[in-house]
Write a protein that holds these residues in place. Structure first.
Motif, mmCIF file in Angstrom:
data_model
loop_
_atom_site.group_PDB
_atom_site.id
_atom_site.type_symbol
_atom_site.label_atom_id
_atom_site.label_comp_id
_atom_site.label_asym_id
_atom_site.label_seq_id
_atom_site.Cartn_x
_atom_site.Cartn_y
_atom_site.Cartn_z
ATOM 1 N N THR A 144 -1.056 5.621 -0.787
ATOM 2 C CA THR A 144 -2.678 5.735 -1.598
ATOM 3 C C THR A 144 -3.415 7.000 -0.553
ATOM 4 O O THR A 144 -3.337 6.912 0.465
ATOM 5 N N TRP A 145 -4.332 7.764 -1.255
ATOM 6 C CA TRP A 145 -4.897 8.784 -0.491
ATOM 7 C C TRP A 145 -6.481 8.892 -0.865
ATOM 8 O O TRP A 145 -7.181 9.636 -0.717
ATOM 9 N N HIS A 146 -6.872 8.110 -1.753
ATOM 10 C CA HIS A 146 -8.370 7.851 -2.192
ATOM 11 C C HIS A 146 -9.365 7.528 -1.133
ATOM 12 O O HIS A 146 -8.895 6.626 -0.329
ATOM 13 N N THR B 7 -1.193 0.911 -10.057
ATOM 14 C CA THR B 7 0.244 0.809 -9.482
ATOM 15 C C THR B 7 0.655 2.222 -8.932
ATOM 16 O O THR B 7 -0.084 3.181 -9.575
ATOM 17 N N VAL B 8 1.252 2.138 -7.991
ATOM 18 C CA VAL B 8 1.547 3.505 -7.370
ATOM 19 C C VAL B 8 3.384 3.184 -6.948
ATOM 20 O O VAL B 8 3.573 2.119 -6.251
ATOM 21 N N GLY B 9 4.052 4.307 -6.936
ATOM 22 C CA GLY B 9 5.579 4.100 -6.939
ATOM 23 C C GLY B 9 5.811 4.073 -5.190
ATOM 24 O O GLY B 9 5.021 4.418 -4.491
ATOM 25 N N ILE B 10 6.858 3.109 -5.022
ATOM 26 C CA ILE B 10 6.982 3.223 -3.557
ATOM 27 C C ILE B 10 7.386 4.322 -2.928
ATOM 28 O O ILE B 10 7.503 4.610 -1.625
ATOM 29 N N ASP B 11 7.924 5.292 -3.719
ATOM 30 C CA ASP B 11 8.039 6.743 -3.137
ATOM 31 C C ASP B 11 6.765 7.698 -3.135
ATOM 32 O O ASP B 11 6.993 8.908 -2.990
ATOM 33 N N GLY B 12 5.783 7.232 -3.679
ATOM 34 C CA GLY B 12 4.553 7.797 -3.665
ATOM 35 C C GLY B 12 4.489 8.206 -5.084
ATOM 36 O O GLY B 12 4.848 7.761 -6.174
ATOM 37 N N GLY B 13 3.286 9.119 -5.330
ATOM 38 C CA GLY B 13 2.975 9.838 -6.693
ATOM 39 C C GLY B 13 1.679 9.244 -7.015
ATOM 40 O O GLY B 13 0.849 8.844 -6.084
#
Length: 361
Positions: free
Chosen positions: A117-119, A153-159
């Motif tokens: 995550t990048w927030h 939710t966020v994917g374990i590969d990002g997104g």
């Protein structure tokens, strides 16, 4: 003369602060730490083969019987809220590698953590989806007020993270088939006020997304705090202070048949994590296991011998370690309050960890 006096006072202030810092930082030693039965292990997470936990604000992992603890992170920031993927191969956790509190994953064997995550707000790990493809986390990124957290939710590969279907939540546990969830709508006020019985007591709701139905786990007259839900089979285990101190309870998937499983009276059961066979929880600074089939708790004996840089005698430089100061009426002496563990990022303001344990005091 005024400028010279200012310079002299600044030099004297700096010299005194450095001496005080050295004295204060020398006071902490490892003599009080039992390296064969170590205390202050917190925020446990459990898989079939391992237990992850937080110690000295770093992420650790060990065998399920408490042997061979290994440190996985050495970041200067704070790590917290670990949880295992359903297959036990990944650990998701919240960390501050880049200054902000974000979601990371790391293999149970160790390695380079991957940021998901990048927030700029705090993203706090809660659990994995039952298929293990996504991490569920709590965040205020889309909330109109700081009062509420929401689930994403966020994917374990990002997104890009996706918001879940409930308006606000703090703790959450998903049913094994992923069709229902047990969650607490509000953040735990009882973390600050022991035996809190006000208007925002912690409650557990059982939610079914398919028909939007909700069942509230019943509470005794006068209220209580129910928190940390863990969905295991057809029962939901949780922590509650409904009978005094926080202990481990459970109810069925309709919110009925409430049972008490531990009976601690000295210190509360704090954070907990479950598999299908057992629960691991923190109590009195130690980690305990609870065998679900046998209904028996047992304390783990875990020995950690770490360098613990915050405790070794050392010189401290800079004013960021000073939390407060005052000058005597005559101006000839000064007193300082120092924290040798970590410098403040913003001197003059209380540090904001962003990682909340929700631990009842």
């Amino acid at each position: 003369h005024f400028q010279k006096n200012q310079i002299a006072m600044k030099r004297e202030f700096f010299a005194v602060s450095m001496i005080a810092a050295l004295l204060f930082s020398s006071a902490g030693t490892l003599n009080g730490i039992d390296t064969s039965d170590t205390r202050m292990l917190s925020q446990p997470a459990v898989s079939n083969s391992h237990i992850a936990f937080i110690y000295a604000e770093d992420l650790w992992v060990m065998n399920a019987d408490g042997t061979t603890p290994r440190r996985l992170t050495v970041d200067e920031g704070i790590e917290g809220e670990p949880c295992f993927s359903p297959d036990g191969k990944l650990i998701a956790f919240s960390a501050q590698y880049d200054g902000n509190t974000d979601v990371f994953v790391v293999p149970v064997e160790g390695g380079l953590p991957v940021r998901l995550t990048w927030h700029p707000g705090s993203d706090v790990v809660r659990t994995f989806t039952p298929d293990g493809k996504k991490v569920v986390f709590a965040s205020q990124r889309a909330s109109f007020t700081g009062r509420y957290n929401q689930l994403f939710t966020v994917g374990i590969d990002g997104g890009y993270p996706e918001q879940m279907a409930i308006p606000n939540a703090y703790y959450v546990s998903l049913s094994p088939d992923g069709t229902r969830m047990a969650y607490t709508p509000l953040s735990p006020v009882h973390a600050q006020w022991k035996n809190y019985r006000g208007g925002t007591t912690s409650t557990i709701w059982l939610f079914t997304p398919a028909d939007k139905s909700v069942i509230k786990v019943p509470q005794p007259q006068g209220g209580c705090n129910d928190t940390h839900p863990m969905w295991v089979g057809e029962r939901i285990y949780f922590l509650s202070d409904r009978n005094g101190e926080f202990n481990l309870f459970s109810c069925n998937d309709s919110g009925a048949d409430i049972r008490q499983h531990t009976n601690f009276t000295d210190f509360p059961v704090i954070s907990a994590s479950a598999t299908r066979e057992k629960i691991v929880f923190e109590q009195a600074g130690y980690l305990h296991t609870f065998d679900i089939a046998a209904g028996v708790p047992a304390r783990l004996r875990v020995g950690i011998a770490a360098d613990l840089l915050e405790l070794r005698p050392r010189y401290l430089q800079g004013f960021n370690y000073i939390r407060s100061a005052d000058i005597s009426p005559t101006g000839s002496r000064a007193v300082f309050r120092l924290d040798g563990a970590r410098p403040q990022r913003n001197p003059g303001a209380a540090p904001d960890t962003g990682v909340s344990s929700g631990a009842p005091s």
